[in-house]
Scaffold this motif. Structure first.
Motif, short mmCIF file in Angstrom:
data_model
loop_
_atom_site.label_atom_id
_atom_site.label_comp_id
_atom_site.label_asym_id
_atom_site.label_seq_id
_atom_site.Cartn_x
_atom_site.Cartn_y
_atom_site.Cartn_z
N HIS A 171 0.85 -1.19 0.00
CA HIS A 171 0.00 0.00 0.00
C HIS A 171 0.88 1.24 0.00
O HIS A 171 1.93 1.27 0.66
CB HIS A 171 -0.90 0.03 1.23
N LEU A 172 0.43 2.28 -0.71
CA LEU A 172 1.08 3.58 -0.73
C LEU A 172 0.11 4.62 -0.20
O LEU A 172 -1.10 4.56 -0.48
CB LEU A 172 1.52 3.96 -2.14
N GLY A 173 0.63 5.60 0.55
CA GLY A 173 -0.22 6.66 1.07
C GLY A 173 0.51 7.99 1.10
O GLY A 173 1.73 8.03 1.33
N THR A 174 -0.22 9.07 0.86
CA THR A 174 0.28 10.44 0.98
C THR A 174 -0.67 11.19 1.92
O THR A 174 -1.87 11.27 1.63
CB THR A 174 0.35 11.14 -0.38
N PHE A 175 -0.13 11.74 3.00
CA PHE A 175 -0.99 12.22 4.08
C PHE A 175 -0.75 13.68 4.44
O PHE A 175 0.39 14.17 4.40
CB PHE A 175 -0.77 11.35 5.33
N ASP A 176 -1.84 14.33 4.83
CA ASP A 176 -1.74 15.66 5.42
C ASP A 176 -1.14 15.55 6.82
O ASP A 176 -1.25 14.51 7.48
CB ASP A 176 -3.13 16.31 5.52
N GLN A 177 -0.52 16.63 7.26
CA GLN A 177 0.06 16.64 8.60
C GLN A 177 -1.00 16.32 9.65
O GLN A 177 -2.13 16.83 9.59
CB GLN A 177 0.70 18.00 8.88
N ASP A 178 -0.62 15.45 10.58
CA ASP A 178 -1.44 15.02 11.72
C ASP A 178 -2.56 14.06 11.34
O ASP A 178 -3.34 13.67 12.21
CB ASP A 178 -2.03 16.23 12.48
N PHE A 179 -2.64 13.67 10.05
CA PHE A 179 -3.64 12.69 9.68
C PHE A 179 -3.19 11.30 10.14
O PHE A 179 -2.04 10.91 9.93
CB PHE A 179 -3.88 12.68 8.16
N GLY A 180 -4.10 10.57 10.73
CA GLY A 180 -3.77 9.23 11.21
C GLY A 180 -4.70 8.18 10.64
O GLY A 180 -5.85 8.47 10.29
N THR A 181 -4.21 6.97 10.54
CA THR A 181 -5.02 5.86 10.07
C THR A 181 -4.48 4.57 10.68
O THR A 181 -3.45 4.56 11.34
CB THR A 181 -5.03 5.78 8.53
N THR A 182 -5.20 3.49 10.45
CA THR A 182 -4.79 2.17 10.95
C THR A 182 -4.73 1.20 9.78
O THR A 182 -5.63 1.19 8.94
CB THR A 182 -5.78 1.65 12.01
N TYR A 183 -3.66 0.41 9.75
CA TYR A 183 -3.56 -0.65 8.76
C TYR A 183 -3.79 -1.98 9.45
O TYR A 183 -3.11 -2.31 10.43
CB TYR A 183 -2.18 -0.65 8.08
N SER A 184 -4.76 -2.75 8.96
CA SER A 184 -5.04 -4.09 9.49
C SER A 184 -4.44 -5.13 8.57
O SER A 184 -4.68 -5.09 7.35
CB SER A 184 -6.55 -4.30 9.61
N LEU A 185 -3.66 -6.04 9.13
CA LEU A 185 -3.01 -7.06 8.31
C LEU A 185 -4.02 -7.99 7.67
O LEU A 185 -5.07 -8.28 8.26
CB LEU A 185 -2.01 -7.85 9.13
N LYS A 186 -3.69 -8.46 6.47
CA LYS A 186 -4.60 -9.29 5.69
C LYS A 186 -4.50 -10.77 6.07
O LYS A 186 -5.47 -11.51 5.89
CB LYS A 186 -4.28 -9.15 4.19
N LYS A 187 -3.33 -11.19 6.54
CA LYS A 187 -3.13 -12.62 6.80
C LYS A 187 -2.38 -12.83 8.11
O LYS A 187 -1.35 -12.19 8.35
CB LYS A 187 -2.35 -13.27 5.64
N GLU A 188 -2.89 -13.74 8.92
CA GLU A 188 -2.26 -14.04 10.20
C GLU A 188 -0.84 -14.55 9.98
O GLU A 188 -0.59 -15.36 9.09
CB GLU A 188 -3.09 -15.08 10.95
N GLY A 189 0.05 -14.07 10.81
CA GLY A 189 1.45 -14.50 10.73
C GLY A 189 2.31 -13.64 9.84
O GLY A 189 3.54 -13.75 9.85
N ASN A 190 1.69 -12.78 9.04
CA ASN A 190 2.47 -11.86 8.21
C ASN A 190 3.07 -10.75 9.07
O ASN A 190 2.60 -10.46 10.18
CB ASN A 190 1.58 -11.23 7.13
N GLY A 191 4.09 -10.11 8.52
CA GLY A 191 4.66 -8.92 9.11
C GLY A 191 4.50 -7.75 8.15
O GLY A 191 4.11 -7.94 6.99
N VAL A 192 4.81 -6.55 8.62
CA VAL A 192 4.75 -5.35 7.79
C VAL A 192 6.09 -4.65 7.84
O VAL A 192 6.66 -4.45 8.93
CB VAL A 192 3.64 -4.39 8.27
N TYR A 193 6.59 -4.28 6.65
CA TYR A 193 7.77 -3.42 6.59
C TYR A 193 7.33 -2.07 6.04
O TYR A 193 6.81 -1.98 4.92
CB TYR A 193 8.86 -4.03 5.71
N ALA A 194 7.49 -1.02 6.85
CA ALA A 194 7.12 0.33 6.47
C ALA A 194 8.36 1.08 6.01
O ALA A 194 9.41 1.02 6.67
CB ALA A 194 6.47 1.06 7.64
#
Length: 245
Positions: A171-194
């Motif tokens: 996923h790619l995102g471009t955000f305004d200052q102070d904007f927040g969101t949550t990413y929920s993982l799609k598959k159990e056991g996966n990790g996320v590299y940001a």
């Protein structure tokens, strides 16, 4: 983010670096002359190279096999040719995928002689070996990532973005200052590299600046907040177990 989550922080200035004159490349994980036994991969994410290619220069024809190779242009135009007969130009807003499978050769050149081309080169271990080689590219709508995580890659051919032979989601995102969101993982056991492309973010309790990377495991969701205006981020959800194939 779960309190039991594990994180690994890779600051931008700790990456490997190579300067070939026509190419400057920063390596998050071991690659070519940069070999760091503590940074060989993050799950099936094997390579994350941040490349700058001088005008008119590029990578001559070279082979790959059994790897999913993703290119995300950040600036300028890249001219692509491969052994399957594909000729294309990719630029910011595009994403390119090659499933190398049984074997493919390709070249990538900066199409413009008077400006830099910048792109991310990402390699993912596939969950199937010796598939038929495949090429695809897609032009994305940049507006769809404003204050939103735009899916650009998945395991599913009929889903948003391009697809690969692996249970991975980008996923790619471009955000305004102070904007927040949550990413929920799609598959159990996966990790996320940001990976921060521009500006600064807070992920959980960790602050990240431009080109910093953060690996997160043991979480089912992560909280993201932009600390600067126009901050850009790439999230790569990947399996943490290497395929036994």
């Amino acid at each position: 983010m779960n309190t039991t989550a594990n994180i690994i922080l890779h600051k931008a200035n700790t990456r490997g670096y190579a300067n070939h004159g026509w190419l400057e490349s920063y390596h998050t994980f071991s690659f070519a002359g940069y070999q760091n036994p503590e940074r060989t991969h993050f799950g099936v994410l094997r390579v994350l190279n941040d490349d700058r290619v001088s005008g008119g220069m590029g990578f001559g024809n070279h082979p790959h096999d059994n790897m999913e190779i993703i290119s995300i242009p950040l600036e300028g135009d890249l001219q692509h040719q491969d052994s399957m007969g594909n000729t294309a130009v990719i630029r910011k807003g595009d994403i390119q995928i090659m499933s190398a499978g049984t074997g493919i050769s390709h070249s990538e050149y900066n199409k413009n002689k008077d400006e830099l081309a910048k792109f991310l080169q990402i390699w993912i271990f596939p969950n199937k070996r010796n598939v038929d080689p495949r090429y695809d590219q897609l032009t994305l709508n940049l507006e769809d990532r404003h204050n939103r995580l735009q899916q650009v890659l998945s395991p599913n051919a009929d889903d948003e973005g391009v697809w690969i032979h692996q249970d991975a989601w980008f996923h790619l995102g471009t955000f305004d200052q102070d904007f927040g969101t949550t990413y929920s993982l799609k598959k159990e056991g996966n990790g996320v590299y940001a990976f921060v492309l521009k500006g600064s973010f807070q992920i959980g309790e960790t602050t990240l600046d431009t080109r910093d990377g953060l690996g997160i495991t043991g979480a089912d969701s992560i909280s993201i907040k932009a600390l600067t205006e126009g901050a850009e981020i790439l999230l790569m959800e990947v399996p943490m177990q290497l395929p036994r194939i």
